[in-house]
Design a protein around this motif. Structure first.
Motif, short mmCIF file in Angstrom:
data_model
loop_
_atom_site.label_atom_id
_atom_site.label_comp_id
_atom_site.label_asym_id
_atom_site.label_seq_id
_atom_site.Cartn_x
_atom_site.Cartn_y
_atom_site.Cartn_z
N UNK A 315 -6.00 -37.89 32.50
CA UNK A 315 -6.38 -36.94 31.56
C UNK A 315 -5.24 -35.72 31.41
N UNK A 316 -4.33 -35.92 32.45
CA UNK A 316 -3.31 -34.88 32.33
C UNK A 316 -2.40 -35.37 31.02
N UNK A 317 -2.23 -36.49 30.64
CA UNK A 317 -1.45 -37.10 29.59
C UNK A 317 -2.32 -37.38 28.39
N UNK A 318 -3.60 -37.08 28.39
CA UNK A 318 -4.46 -37.26 27.27
C UNK A 318 -5.09 -38.47 27.06
N UNK A 319 -4.97 -39.44 27.91
CA UNK A 319 -5.69 -40.74 27.89
C UNK A 319 -7.09 -40.66 28.30
N UNK A 320 -7.80 -39.77 27.54
CA UNK A 320 -9.36 -39.41 27.80
C UNK A 320 -10.31 -40.67 27.31
N UNK A 321 -9.89 -41.69 26.91
CA UNK A 321 -10.52 -42.81 26.54
C UNK A 321 -10.61 -43.76 27.80
N UNK A 322 -9.45 -43.73 28.70
CA UNK A 322 -9.43 -44.61 29.78
C UNK A 322 -10.54 -44.50 30.97
N UNK A 323 -10.81 -45.70 31.34
CA UNK A 323 -11.65 -46.02 32.39
C UNK A 323 -10.98 -46.84 33.11
N UNK A 324 -11.05 -46.60 34.65
CA UNK A 324 -10.59 -47.71 35.43
C UNK A 324 -11.71 -47.89 36.50
N UNK A 325 -12.15 -49.49 36.66
CA UNK A 325 -13.20 -49.71 37.22
C UNK A 325 -12.92 -49.94 38.72
N UNK A 326 -14.07 -50.08 39.39
CA UNK A 326 -13.87 -50.14 40.75
C UNK A 326 -14.66 -51.36 41.50
N UNK A 327 -14.18 -51.82 42.92
CA UNK A 327 -15.17 -52.68 43.18
C UNK A 327 -16.12 -52.39 44.14
N UNK A 328 -16.86 -53.42 45.01
CA UNK A 328 -18.12 -53.00 45.42
C UNK A 328 -18.12 -51.96 46.55
N UNK A 329 -16.90 -51.70 46.96
CA UNK A 329 -16.51 -50.50 48.02
C UNK A 329 -16.32 -49.31 47.40
N UNK A 330 -16.05 -49.23 46.20
CA UNK A 330 -15.99 -48.06 45.34
C UNK A 330 -14.59 -48.06 45.21
N UNK A 331 -13.54 -48.66 45.40
CA UNK A 331 -12.06 -48.47 45.39
C UNK A 331 -11.62 -49.11 44.03
#
Length: 448
Positions: A315-331
């Motif tokens: 969000x600091x560099x304006x990548x507001x569309x970005x989504x990073x997914x997690x595994x089953x333990x939430x990492x």
């Protein structure tokens, strides 16, 4: 029934039984990939199931999968001939998560807190339209032809390019999308996510003084030679740890992505089979060790861990569309599971092109930017720190100082320091089916 017919049927059934025995474990991988990719496609990128089945999941044996899409639950269950059902569930803020069993579904989901500012500035720093700018040194006709050549002609499905974006001196000078995609479409970065992971460590180095040359301190490694492995060894894929990275059979990487609940734990359990700093070996397990257990240990809470990626980078560099997914333990799955628009992927490249500076703020130390683009030992000039390099002239007609993010099936963010240039390409085929050298050669030739 004649004896020969009985004998034939016996052999046929025996053969089927042997094939099932051999390939049954692979069904878990196939249906895991199918459900996860479909769930992300439907609920993260909001694409339709038919298109996803035809293209993204349209290759053998993934194309054999059947799907049960539950819009209310936001889940996709995949099976193969009714066997080995696997489910992926979408959670707001952290994407689609592949679960091994229904009881493994995330019961309490922590979503990262997003702060999205819309600056009253043109791209790349805001959402205003860019001013029309013509550069005398750019041959726009040749550039247009070079970009067009990256896409299939009517009736073809060879290159399967989805988007190309060319940014020169912070100005978009060329942009094209395949039918069905546009500047708002989220593109799967696959292993380009690794470059995010590296950048997070650069931020920790700058903000918190993390010593990348220091050892990890992992409890599981304290009693053997692995205790001497450093963060730097891991960032450079040069730890000496055992790992098999093969995507089209049952290997460490496919078992991690489609069977493991805690993806970062798989590399922890691997023995040392080489010498640190002398045994380069590409490993998604290493990236998930970095983005999971090791990174999580740097924060006091899981919320703080999740937020850091967005508040201090995306969000600091304006990548507001970005989504990073997690595994089953939430990492975070820092090896493979980031999504963003083509324009936002270009912003990530621009952060590095400007040596860590974003709109006047020094986000990363310029020394870290230089570090990720420096060849690691025994990589033959091909790899730095979770970035690929051209220092060894792998692409012979491309400048040697070019370095890049690269993902499965041909996702690329190319960074050209000497040319003040960023080129993004997304699609469904990578080099050499999509000829990267020729593509970049033509782009560069249009700017003189």
């Amino acid at each position: 029934m004649k004896k020969w017919l009985k004998y034939f049927l016996f052999l046929l059934l025996a053969g089927i039984a042997i094939l099932v025995y051999i390939y049954y474990p692979a069904l878990n991988i196939v249906t895991g990939y199918s459900s996860k990719n479909m769930a992300s496609g439907i609920f993260v990128t909001e694409r339709d199931q038919t298109s996803l089945m035809e293209y993204d999941n349209g290759f053998f044996p993934i194309s054999l999968a059947d799907y049960d899409v539950n819009i209310e639950e936001k889940s996709v269950t995949s099976s193969l001939f009714g066997l080995m059902k696997r489910k992926a569930i979408y959670y707001e803020g952290v994407g689609a998560v592949l679960v091994n069993k229904d009881e493994d579904a995330l019961t309490s989901v922590i979503a990262p807190i997003r702060v999205q500012q819309s600056l009253n500035m043109p791209y790349p720093y805001g959402k205003l339209q860019q001013k029309d700018t013509l550069f005398e040194e750019v041959n726009y006709q040749y550039l247009e032809s070079a970009v067009d050549n990256a896409f299939d002609k009517e009736g073809e499905q060879l290159k399967q390019t989805r988007s190309v974006l060319v940014v020169y001196k912070d100005q978009i000078i060329a942009e094209k999308y395949e039918a069905g995609f546009d500047k708002e479409s989220l593109m799967h970065g696959w292993s380009m996510t690794k470059s995010f992971t590296s950048t997070i460590y650069g931020l920790l180095q700058r903000q918190r003084g993390l010593d990348l040359t220091g050892t990890t301190g992992l409890e599981q490694w304290k009693a053997d030679e692995r205790k001497d492995i450093t963060y730097q060894n891991l960032l450079e894929m040069n730890s000496g740890l055992e790992w098999e990275e093969a995507y089209f059979n049952i290997s460490d990487v496919t078992k991690m992505l489609y069977l493991a609940a805690d993806m970062g734990a798989m590399q922890i359990d691997k023995p040392l089979t080489g010498t640190p700093d002398e045994s380069w070996n590409y490993s998604s397990g290493t990236s998930n060790l970095l983005s999971g257990p090791l990174l999580r240990a740097q924060f006091n809470s899981h919320q703080e861990y999740l937020d850091f990626w967005y508040t201090e980078l995306l969000d600091k560099i304006g990548m507001h569309s970005a989504v990073v997914e997690v595994d089953q333990v939430g990492n975070y799955v820092g090896s493979s599971y980031a999504w963003a628009t083509t324009r936002d992927w270009a912003k990530f490249g621009l952060l590095y092109l400007h040596e860590g500076n974003w709109n006047g703020e020094q986000v990363l130390d310029s020394s870290f930017v230089k570090y990720v683009a420096t060849p690691t030992n025994s990589s033959e000039g091909r790899y730095g720190a979770q970035f690929w390099l051209n220092a060894g002239a792998y692409f012979p007609d491309v400048p040697a100082d070019m370095y890049y993010c690269s993902g499965f099936k041909g996702q690329y963010v190319f960074i050209f320091p000497s040319q003040n240039l960023i080129v993004v390409r997304t699609g469904l085929t990578g080099d050499p089916t999509f000829n990267v050298n020729e593509f970049l050669k033509e782009i560069i030739a249009s700017i003189s």
